[in-house]
Design a protein around this motif. Sequence first.
Motif, mmCIF file in Angstrom:
data_model
loop_
_atom_site.group_PDB
_atom_site.id
_atom_site.type_symbol
_atom_site.label_atom_id
_atom_site.label_comp_id
_atom_site.label_asym_id
_atom_site.label_seq_id
_atom_site.Cartn_x
_atom_site.Cartn_y
_atom_site.Cartn_z
ATOM 1 N N PRO A 155 15.943 -2.274 -12.918
ATOM 2 C CA PRO A 155 16.741 -1.427 -13.808
ATOM 3 C C PRO A 155 16.584 0.047 -13.418
ATOM 4 N N PRO A 156 17.541 0.908 -13.779
ATOM 5 C CA PRO A 156 17.493 2.326 -13.371
ATOM 6 C C PRO A 156 16.509 3.132 -14.213
ATOM 7 N N VAL A 157 15.211 2.970 -13.944
ATOM 8 C CA VAL A 157 14.166 3.709 -14.656
ATOM 9 C C VAL A 157 13.282 4.410 -13.628
ATOM 10 N N CYS A 158 12.498 5.367 -14.093
ATOM 11 C CA CYS A 158 11.571 6.070 -13.196
ATOM 12 C C CYS A 158 10.473 6.734 -14.008
ATOM 13 N N VAL A 159 9.384 7.052 -13.334
ATOM 14 C CA VAL A 159 8.317 7.865 -13.929
ATOM 15 C C VAL A 159 8.121 9.077 -13.029
ATOM 16 N N ILE A 160 7.637 10.169 -13.608
ATOM 17 C CA ILE A 160 7.548 11.425 -12.862
ATOM 18 C C ILE A 160 6.165 12.045 -13.010
ATOM 19 N N GLY A 161 5.825 12.920 -12.066
ATOM 20 C CA GLY A 161 4.579 13.678 -12.146
ATOM 21 C C GLY A 161 4.710 14.856 -13.091
ATOM 22 N N LYS A 162 3.567 15.411 -13.497
ATOM 23 C CA LYS A 162 3.575 16.496 -14.491
ATOM 24 C C LYS A 162 4.238 17.763 -13.968
ATOM 25 N N GLU A 163 4.125 18.018 -12.671
ATOM 26 C CA GLU A 163 4.754 19.214 -12.114
ATOM 27 C C GLU A 163 6.277 19.082 -12.114
ATOM 28 N N VAL A 164 6.767 17.884 -11.830
ATOM 29 C CA VAL A 164 8.211 17.637 -11.902
ATOM 30 C C VAL A 164 8.689 17.813 -13.332
ATOM 31 N N GLU A 165 7.911 17.313 -14.284
ATOM 32 C CA GLU A 165 8.266 17.445 -15.703
ATOM 33 C C GLU A 165 8.367 18.907 -16.104
ATOM 34 N N SER A 166 7.357 19.713 -15.737
ATOM 35 C CA SER A 166 7.338 21.112 -16.169
ATOM 36 C C SER A 166 8.448 21.924 -15.519
ATOM 37 N N GLU A 167 8.776 21.638 -14.251
ATOM 38 C CA GLU A 167 9.785 22.436 -13.552
ATOM 39 C C GLU A 167 11.210 22.065 -13.934
ATOM 40 N N LEU A 168 11.478 20.783 -14.154
ATOM 41 C CA LEU A 168 12.852 20.358 -14.437
ATOM 42 C C LEU A 168 13.154 20.262 -15.930
ATOM 43 N N PHE A 169 12.145 19.893 -16.730
ATOM 44 C CA PHE A 169 12.406 19.670 -18.150
ATOM 45 C C PHE A 169 11.864 20.778 -19.042
ATOM 46 N N GLY A 170 10.924 21.572 -18.508
ATOM 47 C CA GLY A 170 10.380 22.677 -19.294
ATOM 48 C C GLY A 170 9.740 22.176 -20.572
ATOM 49 N N LYS A 171 10.191 22.729 -21.697
ATOM 50 C CA LYS A 171 9.644 22.344 -23.000
ATOM 51 C C LYS A 171 10.349 21.133 -23.591
ATOM 52 N N ASN A 172 11.418 20.678 -22.935
ATOM 53 C CA ASN A 172 12.136 19.504 -23.421
ATOM 54 C C ASN A 172 11.312 18.241 -23.188
ATOM 55 N N ASN A 173 11.512 17.258 -24.046
ATOM 56 C CA ASN A 173 10.835 15.973 -23.887
ATOM 57 C C ASN A 173 11.531 15.192 -22.781
ATOM 58 N N ALA A 174 10.788 14.888 -21.710
ATOM 59 C CA ALA A 174 11.391 14.219 -20.561
ATOM 60 C C ALA A 174 11.623 12.730 -20.808
ATOM 61 N N ILE A 175 10.836 12.115 -21.688
ATOM 62 C CA ILE A 175 10.951 10.674 -21.927
ATOM 63 C C ILE A 175 12.327 10.345 -22.499
ATOM 64 N N GLY A 176 13.008 9.419 -21.866
ATOM 65 C CA GLY A 176 14.328 8.993 -22.310
ATOM 66 C C GLY A 176 15.478 9.764 -21.686
ATOM 67 N N GLN A 177 15.184 10.852 -20.980
ATOM 68 C CA GLN A 177 16.237 11.652 -20.341
ATOM 69 C C GLN A 177 16.686 10.992 -19.036
ATOM 70 N N TRP A 178 17.950 11.260 -18.668
ATOM 71 C CA TRP A 178 18.479 10.748 -17.408
ATOM 72 C C TRP A 178 18.257 11.788 -16.314
ATOM 73 N N LEU A 179 17.589 11.371 -15.257
ATOM 74 C CA LEU A 179 17.281 12.243 -14.129
ATOM 75 C C LEU A 179 18.114 11.799 -12.929
ATOM 76 N N ARG A 180 18.795 12.745 -12.308
ATOM 77 C CA ARG A 180 19.552 12.414 -11.098
ATOM 78 C C ARG A 180 18.642 12.593 -9.886
ATOM 79 N N VAL A 181 18.493 11.518 -9.142
ATOM 80 C CA VAL A 181 17.670 11.523 -7.929
ATOM 81 C C VAL A 181 18.587 11.159 -6.770
#
Length: 404
Positions: A155-181
């Motif tokens: 299924p189209p799911v993924c997990v990310i590192g903390k640095e990716v979270e902070s740079e792309l999502f900032g203060k937003n909650n990354a869980i459940g968001q759609w990330l284009r890779v």
Amino acid sequence: MRFYDLIFLAFSTLVRYPLRTLMLLIATSIGVMAVILLTAVGEGARDYITGQFKDMGTNLLFVVPGKNETSGGGSPIDFAGIAPRDLTVEDAISLRQIEGVKYIAPIVIGETPAQFNGLERSVPIIGTTPSFLAVRNWEMEVGNFLPGVTLDRSPPVCVIGKEVESELFGKNNAIGQWLRVGDRRCRVTGIIGTEGRAIGIDTQKIVVMPVSLATALFNRPSLFRIAVQASNTWEMDQIKKDIIRIIKKRHQGKEDITVIRQDAVMQSFDNIFNVLTMALGSIASISLFVAGILIMNVMLVAVSQRQSEIGLLKAIGAKNKQISYLFVTEAVILSGTGAILGLVFGHTITQVLKLAFPTFNFLPPLWASFVSIIVALVSGVVFGLLPARRASKLDPVIALSGNK
């Protein structure tokens, strides 16, 4: 001359010439300190490398595309075999029939841009299955690691590192968001909590997705490797044979893979760093012989300066052997005291280095301390013999008159 008198005379002479004594003590202590520090660096490097392998889990075998003809299979280059045939997800699925296999984690790696809400950064990609979490002994900071993913289903799911979270999502909650890779989209299901490096990649900077999604993203069917974890260590040899048999059957009878036991790789690295540590200690020991030569030269000069003292000792009945013992004792005291000071300074510096660089365990091996003391004492005795013999052969009358 009693032993007590010999020690007393040796110490009183060293105290009487403080500058010369200090110079010789520094020379010897630097030599011993060099042995301690260099062997500590070697041991720290060995501990760090073997620790990296241990972090990957235990009882691991790696199936690498390409046949390596070397007998040991423990060289780092074994990880980069060149394959005449792709190692595929179907090959990984076929390994499930092997008895004693606990986890199977096919691995694909690559790099591509990741985007979210107008922000973009290039990220390393690891394509794998949920078993990779157990194989690597990772922990999740929040969320789940590739839920619903199997060797057969992606299924189209993924997990990310903390640095990716902070740079792309900032203060937003990354869980459940759609990330284009790249040209694919996947829903973020978790944040990796473990810090460190996986397959040479910083875990804080990665995106992990299902293996089939990664092969489609990079448009290549071949896997980088397959990690297989055995249930028990004693089953690993049989599992290795079964892996080769099954893949060989799937690849039209060609043995075009290399199966590497992680413990064999660890042993090879351990042997390499043991030799390196001993080599560094041997190189540093040369400085102790340099210090011994310095002791010899300084004491040869001291013989000329102390002719009257030597003549007086011989005039009151000191024998040639006792004069030799006196100079050798001085050399041993200098080298021994310098060795102890070098040990104190060396171990103190290693403790400071451990505080400054907590990732590395700067712990010198026990043999380095013993060997450095022994080499220091031996060099002191050996290089103290020449001035001792020269002093013992002085004629007491000529020595007392001050003539050379």
